[in-house]
Design an enzyme around this catalytic site. Structure first.
Site, PDB file in Angstrom:
ATOM      1  N   GLY A   1       0.812  -1.228   0.000  1.00  0.00           N
ATOM      2  CA  GLY A   1       0.000   0.000   0.000  1.00  0.00           C
ATOM      3  C   GLY A   1       0.836   1.263   0.000  1.00  0.00           C
ATOM      4  N   GLU A   2       0.592   2.143   1.002  1.00  0.00           N
ATOM      5  CA  GLU A   2       1.289   3.417   1.064  1.00  0.00           C
ATOM      6  C   GLU A   2       2.261   3.593   2.233  1.00  0.00           C
ATOM      7  OE1 GLU A   2      -1.494   6.570   0.863  1.00  0.00           O
ATOM      8  OE2 GLU A   2      -1.981   6.256  -1.245  1.00  0.00           O
ATOM      9  N   PRO A   3       2.600   2.551   3.011  1.00  0.00           N
ATOM     10  CA  PRO A   3       3.573   2.767   4.087  1.00  0.00           C
ATOM     11  C   PRO A   3       4.885   3.419   3.635  1.00  0.00           C
ATOM     12  CG  PRO A   3       2.511   0.665   4.404  1.00  0.00           C
ATOM     13  CD  PRO A   3       2.029   1.193   3.076  1.00  0.00           C
ATOM     14  N   PRO A   4       5.389   3.135   2.405  1.00  0.00           N
ATOM     15  CA  PRO A   4       6.660   3.787   2.010  1.00  0.00           C
ATOM     16  C   PRO A   4       6.513   5.279   1.750  1.00  0.00           C
ATOM     17  CG  PRO A   4       6.230   1.801   0.706  1.00  0.00           C
ATOM     18  CD  PRO A   4       4.961   2.135   1.414  1.00  0.00           C
ATOM     19  N   PHE A   5       5.304   5.796   1.729  1.00  0.00           N
ATOM     20  CA  PHE A   5       5.059   7.217   1.438  1.00  0.00           C
ATOM     21  C   PHE A   5       5.901   8.111   2.344  1.00  0.00           C
ATOM     22  CE2 PHE A   5       2.876  11.176   2.325  1.00  0.00           C
ATOM     23  CZ  PHE A   5       2.457  11.634   1.078  1.00  0.00           C
TER      24      PHE A   5
END
Length: 217
Positions: free
Chosen positions: A152-156
């Site tokens: 998902g978007e955790p690396p954002f």
């Protein structure tokens, strides 16, 4: 057999396609297990800034993510790269401008920067010159399918490493001018903010060494 499967599908539709097991959280008591598992990551970024214009470029970015046993590493790495670049836009480019006392040309209370036509988003030129993404090995996640983890978007938020790298570069530039004290740098670290933070004989004519651009929030 067709009737059993159709009826089972109807039942799943009525009760949710999937209920994550072993989670529950009492928000009043502040106790429980709100999530089934967590995704971890770390990032390093190296940037180069132009102290006269405030422009910058991300020379290098290294990312390591814990995604358990990845089902499809190519897709997961692509998701990580995309989230990082999206976060880079948030950290250093996409400035919000609202109608307020400092932006009287915008209708009061209205957001002017609502899309790429009114603010800068990351482009191909903003991708780090040396961009490496790797997945942590030997860390199975027993709580999900095939011991994997969703990305998902955790690396954002890992793109905040770019913001901190920019501030380190500005710190070095200020040190050359004899300024070693703390200074403010809000995100997004736009070229205007970078330039004004790089104190020199030009900026001193207009602002103090602790100048902080007003935020439009």
């Amino acid at each position: 057999l067709a009737e059993a499967c159709y009826m089972e599908w109807v039942d799943l539709s009525a009760h949710g396609f999937y209920i994550t097991p072993d989670i529950g959280f009492d928000w009043n008591a502040g106790k429980g297990t709100p999530f089934n598992y967590f995704t971890y990551g770390a990032a390093f970024a190296e940037v180069e800034i132009d102290t006269l214009t405030g422009d910058f470029h991300t020379r290098k970015a290294d990312i390591v993510m814990d995604l358990g046993y990845s089902i499809n590493p190519a897709i997961d790495i692509g998701q990580i790269e995309g989230a990082f670049i999206q976060g880079l836009g948030w950290a250093a480019m996409e400035e919000l401008k609202w109608g307020d006392d400092n932006h009287k040309w915008i209708r009061p209370g209205h957001l002017f920067t609502r899309g790429p036509c009114s603010y800068k988003i990351p482009s191909v030129n903003d991708i780090p010159l040396n961009f490496k993404v790797s997945l942590l090995k030997g860390v199975p996640n027993p709580k999900a399918i095939h011991s994997s983890k969703a990305v998902g978007e955790p690396p954002f938020f890992l793109a905040s490493s770019v913001l901190f790298a920019i501030k380190d570069a500005i710190t070095a530039a200020r040190a050359e001018e004899g300024h070693l004290d703390w200074f403010p740098l809000d995100n997004p670290a736009t070229p205007e903010r970078i330039r004004m933070a790089c104190v020199d004989s030009i900026t001193k004519k207009f602002a103090s060494v602790y100048y902080r651009p007003k935020l439009s929030v």
